[in-house]
Scaffold this active site. Sequence first.
Site, PDB file in Angstrom:
ATOM      1  N   THR A 139       8.399  -1.491  10.059  1.00 57.28           N
ATOM      2  CA  THR A 139       8.722  -2.830  10.246  1.00 57.28           C
ATOM      3  C   THR A 139      10.173  -2.865   9.722  1.00 57.28           C
ATOM      4  O   THR A 139      10.747  -2.083   8.701  1.00 57.28           O
ATOM      5  CB  THR A 139       7.756  -3.546   8.969  1.00 57.28           C
ATOM      6  OG1 THR A 139       7.849  -2.899   7.951  1.00 57.28           O
ATOM      7  CG2 THR A 139       6.358  -3.668   9.546  1.00 57.28           C
TER       8      THR A 139
ATOM      9  N   THR B 229       7.551 -11.538  -0.489  1.00 52.32           N
ATOM     10  CA  THR B 229       6.652 -10.556  -1.343  1.00 52.32           C
ATOM     11  C   THR B 229       5.783  -9.862  -0.663  1.00 52.32           C
ATOM     12  O   THR B 229       5.564  -8.530  -0.753  1.00 52.32           O
ATOM     13  CB  THR B 229       6.204 -11.180  -2.547  1.00 52.32           C
ATOM     14  OG1 THR B 229       7.216 -11.737  -3.331  1.00 52.32           O
ATOM     15  CG2 THR B 229       5.338 -10.406  -3.317  1.00 52.32           C
ATOM     16  N   ALA B 230       4.981 -10.508   0.356  1.00 52.07           N
ATOM     17  CA  ALA B 230       3.674  -9.975   0.915  1.00 52.07           C
ATOM     18  C   ALA B 230       3.796  -9.704   2.596  1.00 52.07           C
ATOM     19  O   ALA B 230       2.972  -9.659   3.182  1.00 52.07           O
ATOM     20  CB  ALA B 230       2.674 -11.059   0.583  1.00 52.07           C
ATOM     21  N   ALA B 231       5.265  -9.969   2.861  1.00 53.64           N
ATOM     22  CA  ALA B 231       5.484 -10.030   4.204  1.00 53.64           C
ATOM     23  C   ALA B 231       4.594  -8.523   5.010  1.00 53.64           C
ATOM     24  O   ALA B 231       4.225  -8.933   6.009  1.00 53.64           O
ATOM     25  CB  ALA B 231       7.073 -10.018   4.755  1.00 53.64           C
ATOM     26  N   GLY B 232       4.973  -7.434   4.135  1.00 59.05           N
ATOM     27  CA  GLY B 232       4.802  -6.461   4.807  1.00 59.05           C
ATOM     28  C   GLY B 232       3.038  -6.278   4.960  1.00 59.05           C
ATOM     29  O   GLY B 232       2.469  -5.758   6.153  1.00 59.05           O
ATOM     30  N   ASP B 233       2.472  -6.703   3.945  1.00 57.92           N
ATOM     31  CA  ASP B 233       1.151  -6.518   3.811  1.00 57.92           C
ATOM     32  C   ASP B 233       0.301  -7.492   4.750  1.00 57.92           C
ATOM     33  O   ASP B 233      -0.740  -7.179   5.305  1.00 57.92           O
ATOM     34  CB  ASP B 233       0.603  -6.898   2.442  1.00 57.92           C
ATOM     35  CG  ASP B 233       0.991  -5.556   1.489  1.00 57.92           C
ATOM     36  OD1 ASP B 233       0.935  -4.481   1.780  1.00 57.92           O
ATOM     37  OD2 ASP B 233       1.344  -6.234   0.127  1.00 57.92           O
TER      38      ASP B 233
END
Length: 297
Positions: free
Chosen positions: A212, A241-245
């Site tokens: 990513t 904060t949580a874009a990758g997850d």
Amino acid sequence: MTHIAVLGSTNMDLVAYVAKAPQRGETVTGREFRTIPGGKGANQAVAAAHAGADVSLVGAVGADSFGSQLRSTLEHFGVNTDHLRTTEGPSGTAHIVVDDEGGNAIVVIPGANGTVTSLAPGDEGLIASADALLLQLEIPLEAVLAGAEAARRHGVRTILTPAPAQFLSPQLLSAVDLLVPNQHEAAALTGFTDPRGAAAALLEQVPEVVVTLGAEGSLYAARGAAPITVPAPKVTAVDSTAAGDTFVGTLAVALAEGREMSEAMVWASAAASVSVQRHGATSSMPYRSEIDTQAGA
């Protein structure tokens, strides 16, 4: 319905919003503080549930008020918590500083997550029943390895997010089907700052890689195939904060539904682009209809 199993962390995110993150020895005044359920395992579980999957989370919370809140939040979002243990002591926490550009710096205190050192009775059966297993590195590596090897025994696709970045044993990597690092994790694992070079190096250890690239999108590489780059929608980020997850949870659902990798990456990028426009981790994740709308825009 697609069934996704997640083996990973559950944290309470303690988030401070500031104009600019403090340097070492510096004190700054923030403008807002929020307490938001998170943790990479919980984040990916909620993202997959929002994307339309039947999701079960394997992990642990503490016997404290955070633990009760984390469990109830997951259940509210449709995540099955039958395999989420409650242990003595505190739940995991993540102390997060978010700046005005949407960037973040995070300190994770494992708490109950550190007690997850092996699979509990019934966990392997749950993994065996899944279409995919999602793993991260916020629980002890011995549990990550046990989960990956259980998935391999039962022919379940294993997707590993190598975060926080650390040494990964050949034994673990041999049980991983798809590795999804961000560009910084890919560089840490390989020494290559160029994402294509890093992806090529990682393919010596795993069959498929998605790197990513933040606002630049994502890169897919597989053994014997030309790399594919998928751009990200252009949006104004307020909290990454949580874009990758969000990306990984959504990608897992798309792949389990039988979508081609390029289509799955477009859908996952759309979900991540929605999440960065909202504050928080689990609180920022879009539902399937929102992902569809963004992907079609």
